[in-house]
Design a protein around this motif. Structure first.
Motif, PDB file in Angstrom:
ATOM      1  N   TRP A 146     -17.609   0.064 -11.952  1.00 17.17           N
ATOM      2  CA  TRP A 146     -17.799   1.192 -10.864  1.00 17.17           C
ATOM      3  C   TRP A 146     -19.118   1.822 -11.415  1.00 17.17           C
ATOM      4  N   PHE A 147     -20.528   2.351 -10.222  1.00 16.00           N
ATOM      5  CA  PHE A 147     -21.334   3.264 -10.661  1.00 16.00           C
ATOM      6  C   PHE A 147     -20.435   4.632 -10.168  1.00 16.00           C
ATOM      7  N   GLY A 148     -20.917   5.570 -10.609  1.00 13.77           N
ATOM      8  CA  GLY A 148     -20.940   6.856 -10.233  1.00 13.77           C
ATOM      9  C   GLY A 148     -21.909   7.781 -10.889  1.00 13.77           C
ATOM     10  N   ASP A 149     -22.202   9.324 -10.327  1.00 10.29           N
ATOM     11  CA  ASP A 149     -22.401  10.016 -11.008  1.00 10.29           C
ATOM     12  C   ASP A 149     -20.911  11.537 -11.766  1.00 10.29           C
ATOM     13  N   LYS A 150     -21.604  11.203 -13.068  1.00  7.52           N
ATOM     14  CA  LYS A 150     -20.716  11.918 -13.618  1.00  7.52           C
ATOM     15  C   LYS A 150     -21.222  13.058 -14.479  1.00  7.52           C
ATOM     16  N   ALA A 151     -21.099  14.430 -13.763  1.00  3.69           N
ATOM     17  CA  ALA A 151     -21.382  16.121 -13.934  1.00  3.69           C
ATOM     18  C   ALA A 151     -23.031  15.334 -14.085  1.00  3.69           C
ATOM     19  N   GLY A 152     -23.825  14.815 -13.425  1.00  2.00           N
ATOM     20  CA  GLY A 152     -24.892  15.045 -13.243  1.00  2.00           C
ATOM     21  C   GLY A 152     -25.654  13.259 -13.931  1.00  2.00           C
ATOM     22  N   ARG A 153     -24.621  12.645 -14.072  1.00  2.00           N
ATOM     23  CA  ARG A 153     -25.120  11.684 -15.315  1.00  2.00           C
ATOM     24  C   ARG A 153     -25.098  10.237 -14.136  1.00  2.00           C
ATOM     25  N   ALA A 154     -25.518   9.796 -13.720  1.00  2.00           N
ATOM     26  CA  ALA A 154     -25.269   8.359 -13.544  1.00  2.00           C
ATOM     27  C   ALA A 154     -25.236   7.618 -14.216  1.00  2.00           C
ATOM     28  N   ALA A 155     -24.411   6.274 -14.099  1.00  2.00           N
ATOM     29  CA  ALA A 155     -24.056   5.430 -14.285  1.00  2.00           C
ATOM     30  C   ALA A 155     -23.226   4.305 -14.364  1.00  2.00           C
ATOM     31  N   VAL A 156     -23.176   2.909 -14.284  1.00  2.00           N
ATOM     32  CA  VAL A 156     -22.026   2.537 -14.327  1.00  2.00           C
ATOM     33  C   VAL A 156     -20.731   2.394 -15.485  1.00  2.00           C
ATOM     34  N   ARG A 157     -19.844   2.093 -15.012  1.00  2.00           N
ATOM     35  CA  ARG A 157     -18.658   3.374 -16.010  1.00  2.00           C
ATOM     36  C   ARG A 157     -17.694   1.919 -16.762  1.00  2.00           C
ATOM     37  N   TYR A 158     -17.362   1.769 -17.176  1.00  2.00           N
ATOM     38  CA  TYR A 158     -15.832   0.576 -17.784  1.00  2.00           C
ATOM     39  C   TYR A 158     -15.132   1.401 -17.888  1.00  2.00           C
ATOM     40  N   GLU A 198       0.427  -1.398  -0.222  1.00  2.00           N
ATOM     41  CA  GLU A 198      -0.089  -0.159   0.142  1.00  2.00           C
ATOM     42  C   GLU A 198       0.693   1.112   0.357  1.00  2.00           C
ATOM     43  N   PRO A 199       0.349   1.900  -0.780  1.00  2.00           N
ATOM     44  CA  PRO A 199       1.084   3.566  -0.979  1.00  2.00           C
ATOM     45  C   PRO A 199       0.314   4.529   0.431  1.00  2.00           C
ATOM     46  N   LYS A 200       1.332   5.274   0.595  1.00  2.00           N
ATOM     47  CA  LYS A 200       0.767   6.051   1.519  1.00  2.00           C
ATOM     48  C   LYS A 200      -0.077   6.884   1.502  1.00  2.00           C
ATOM     49  N   ALA A 201      -0.824   6.893   0.062  1.00  2.00           N
ATOM     50  CA  ALA A 201      -2.103   7.674  -0.703  1.00  2.00           C
ATOM     51  C   ALA A 201      -2.071   6.899  -1.274  1.00  2.00           C
ATOM     52  N   PRO A 202      -3.289   6.453  -0.993  1.00  2.00           N
ATOM     53  CA  PRO A 202      -4.154   4.995  -1.792  1.00  2.00           C
ATOM     54  C   PRO A 202      -4.175   6.214  -2.927  1.00  2.00           C
ATOM     55  N   VAL A 203      -4.178   5.340  -4.179  1.00  2.00           N
ATOM     56  CA  VAL A 203      -4.595   5.457  -5.165  1.00  2.00           C
ATOM     57  C   VAL A 203      -5.640   6.305  -6.319  1.00  2.00           C
ATOM     58  N   ARG A 204      -5.958   7.268  -6.738  1.00  2.00           N
ATOM     59  CA  ARG A 204      -7.337   7.172  -7.330  1.00  2.00           C
ATOM     60  C   ARG A 204      -7.610   7.071  -8.710  1.00  2.00           C
ATOM     61  N   ALA A 205      -8.086   5.980  -9.235  1.00  2.00           N
ATOM     62  CA  ALA A 205      -8.243   4.940 -10.156  1.00  2.00           C
ATOM     63  C   ALA A 205      -9.984   6.074 -10.515  1.00  2.00           C
ATOM     64  N   SER A 206     -10.415   6.274  -9.988  1.00  2.00           N
ATOM     65  CA  SER A 206     -11.848   6.698 -11.352  1.00  2.00           C
ATOM     66  C   SER A 206     -11.829   7.974 -11.174  1.00  2.00           C
ATOM     67  N   PHE A 207     -12.343   8.907 -11.396  1.00  2.00           N
ATOM     68  CA  PHE A 207     -12.314  10.317 -11.194  1.00  2.00           C
ATOM     69  C   PHE A 207     -14.395  10.891 -12.050  1.00  2.00           C
ATOM     70  N   ASP A 208     -14.810  10.533 -11.443  1.00  2.00           N
ATOM     71  CA  ASP A 208     -16.401  11.042 -11.679  1.00  2.00           C
ATOM     72  C   ASP A 208     -16.102  12.218 -11.200  1.00  2.00           C
TER      73      ASP A 208
END
Lengths: 403, 166
Positions: free
Chosen positions: A291-303, A255-265
């Motif tokens: 993952w599921f997330g809301d990106k700019a007001g658009r909720a979706a499952v993303r790959y 594990e790094p000191k800070a977790p690696v950010r893997a998504s940017f929704d």
């Protein structure tokens, strides 16, 4: 008719009094009007070294059972009820029992036991050293025994046979709250934390609890995948400051000191999505993630694709179904499959996105549909094939997926 | 999906209507956990004579208690006739625990999902993917607004200003 109206009025008056709190105390009142209790449908599934497909879940009485099939679900052996004493088992959606197979005939089954205090739980584990013929009594996995959140565990054996268990844990939030309360500081600790431990004897004993990261989301499953080097990688929903519920990645033990950010929704949310990610290794290096997330007001499952260190590679793609939810991903060589469920108001459809070229291109498949209550789809990868296991109220669907 | 007999359905409609007609003299805890079935959401909309706030929660939703507490405090401070309804999606069979939860006691009415959660969720809002707390602001007239997490203060204040029966 008069009698019916009179009866209704009387019932209305009585029920209204209770409903709005003007009636007398009747601790049993809820039993008459309450919703019908039922055991959760959520299951765990895995393929044993001998090729048998196993699943673990709750029967209609709430008993924890295992069941196996030698023909990928065409026929099933009789259910084996497990002795878990007085434990209760969470088996609802993201919280589900799990099963994993290790070396030397070891089998482990984990589950979260909700405790009496709301939002609390402890992670329990049954272990077997005779390929699941019998199981030792359940033990608590973590050393911390506070009546707080220890939930949403995931587990996997690495290539060297070490069992890794990882979970969501609120000990740091509790400690921070106490500290801040003492100092009249109300900043608060965002989310929970991710903790893990290791077992080198197939789940009979465990090493110390190790913190993976502060500030995880509190209510979403953690995805695990084998790394190319034989280790275990984890992907979880994280709370990036101030309240962004994107995803974080770590290889367990590195594990790094800070977790690696893997998504940017950039999903800013002070709520529980109840919707964790999925992770699978890519043959050309790195990982496939959903993952599921809301990106700019658009909720979706993303790959999306992740590099070996968890950094996102390229733009994430929305799955081709606006109602997709609770997707899972698996890979076997160059085959990649993403399965999800989608409800149209009448039926739930089980759909998949399938790739034969390690995620370069996908085609959509309709796998099954049901008008019964149903679980999230669970994916299993073996070196030869990818399976999706989907429990509906009356059936267990086992569906091989090929490109 | 649960099927209900006609008298039971009418009883629930009367219950709901009664909850609207009788303004609470004091903040009183719900003692009955009502089943939230296929028609419940439609009945909320059809029989509302005063505005409602409906909070959909789960027993493992750590954000829900604060949202319920804040909504209850705001409604109480406004002396509004606004009803606060809490629906615990995984609360079936946990009546005793729900009644003992101090947050739920602040609701005017407490429900638990009774039936297929996926189908019930769809009835409320097809776009809702299960985030909790999921808050619905239901005016007597006009469209219901949904929020994942606490509703914006302005939206809640607008609902609080709508007089009952309007």
């Amino acid at each position: 008719m008069r009698a019916l109206i009179a009866g209704l009025v009387l019932a209305w008056t009585t029920a209204l009094a209770a409903h709005e709190g003007h009636g007398g105390e009747d601790p049993k009142a809820g039993a008459k009007a309450g919703a019908h209790a039922k055991a959760g449908l959520s299951i765990g599934a895995a393929v044993a070294p001998d090729g048998l497909l196993w699943l673990v879940g709750l029967n209609s009485d709430g008993g924890l059972f295992v069941q196996s099939s030698k023909d990928l679900g065409a026929t099933w052996n009789a259910r084996q009820l497990l002795d878990i004493g007085r434990d209760k088992v969470a088996a609802d959606g993201e919280n589900r029992p799990k099963i994993a197979f290790g070396p030397n005939h070891s089998v482990v089954i984990s589950y979260t036991q909700p405790l009496a205090k709301p939002y609390t739980g402890e992670i329990r584990m049954l272990s077997s050293d005779d390929s699941g013929m019998s199981f030792h009594a359940p033990v608590t996995v973590h050393r911390d025994r506070q009546v707080i959140t220890h939930r949403f565990e995931s587990l996997a054996f690495d290539r060297s046979g070490v069992l890794h268990t990882i979970w969501i844990d609120k000990r740091d939030q509790v400690a921070a709250d106490l500290h801040e309360s003492a100092r009249s500081n109300k900043n608060g600790y965002a989310g929970a934390a991710i903790y893990r431990n290791e077992s080198r004897d197939g789940g009979r004993s465990f090493g110390p609890d190790i913190k993976v990261a502060d500030h995880s989301c509190e209510c979403c499953r953690i995805a695990l995948a084998a790394t190319p080097a034989g280790g275990i990688a984890a992907l979880w929903r994280h709370v990036f400051a101030p309240n962004i519920r994107d995803h974080a990645f770590a290889v367990l033990g590195e594990e790094p000191k800070a977790p690696v950010r893997a998504s940017f929704d950039e999903w800013k949310l002070d709520a529980c999505p109840h919707h964790g990610p999925g992770l699978a290794v890519s043959q050309r290096g790195g990982y496939h993630a959903i993952w599921f997330g809301d990106k700019a007001g658009r909720a979706a499952v993303r790959y999306g694709r992740l590099a070996g260190d968890g950094q996102p590679q390229g733009e994430a793609q929305e799955l081709p179904d606006p109602r997709a939810e609770h997707a899972d991903v698996a890979s076997a060589g160059r085959q990649v499959a993403i399965a999800w469920r989608s409800y149209d108001g009448t039926r739930t459809h089980l759909r998949a996105w399938v790739s034969a070229d390690d995620g370069e291109q996908f085609v959509q498949r309709e796998l099954a549909s049901s008008n019964e209550e149903n679980d999230h789809p669970r994916m299993i990868a073996t070196p030869e094939r990818i399976l999706v296991v989907w429990r509906t109220a009356k059936d267990i669907h086992v569906l091989p997926i090929s490109p | 999906m649960s099927c209900r007999s006609r008298p039971e359905r009418w009883l629930r409609i009367l219950l709901l209507a009664g909850g609207v007609l009788v303004a609470p003299a004091a903040w009183a805890a719900p003692r009955v956990i009502l089943p939230f079935v296929a028609d419940t959401w439609r009945e909320f909309s059809l029989s509302a004579r005063r505005p409602m706030v409906v909070v959909f929660s789960t027993t493992d939703c750590t954000h829900c208690p604060a949202v319920i507490d804040n909504l209850a405090a705001t409604i109480r401070a406004s002396h509004s006739s606004l009803r606060l309804v809490v629906v615990v999606m995984d609360g079936a069979g946990q009546e005793q625990a729900l009644r003992g939860d101090s947050h739920y006691r602040k609701a005017n009415a407490l429900y638990a999902f009774d039936g297929d959660a996926l189908a019930l969720r769809f009835r409320v809002n097809p776009d809702w993917r299960g985030v909790t707390p999921y808050v619905a602001l239901i005016p007597v007239v006009g469209a219901t607004h949904f929020y994942a997490g606490a509703p914006p203060r302005d939206s809640l204040q607008a609902l609080l200003r709508i007089p009952s029966g309007h």
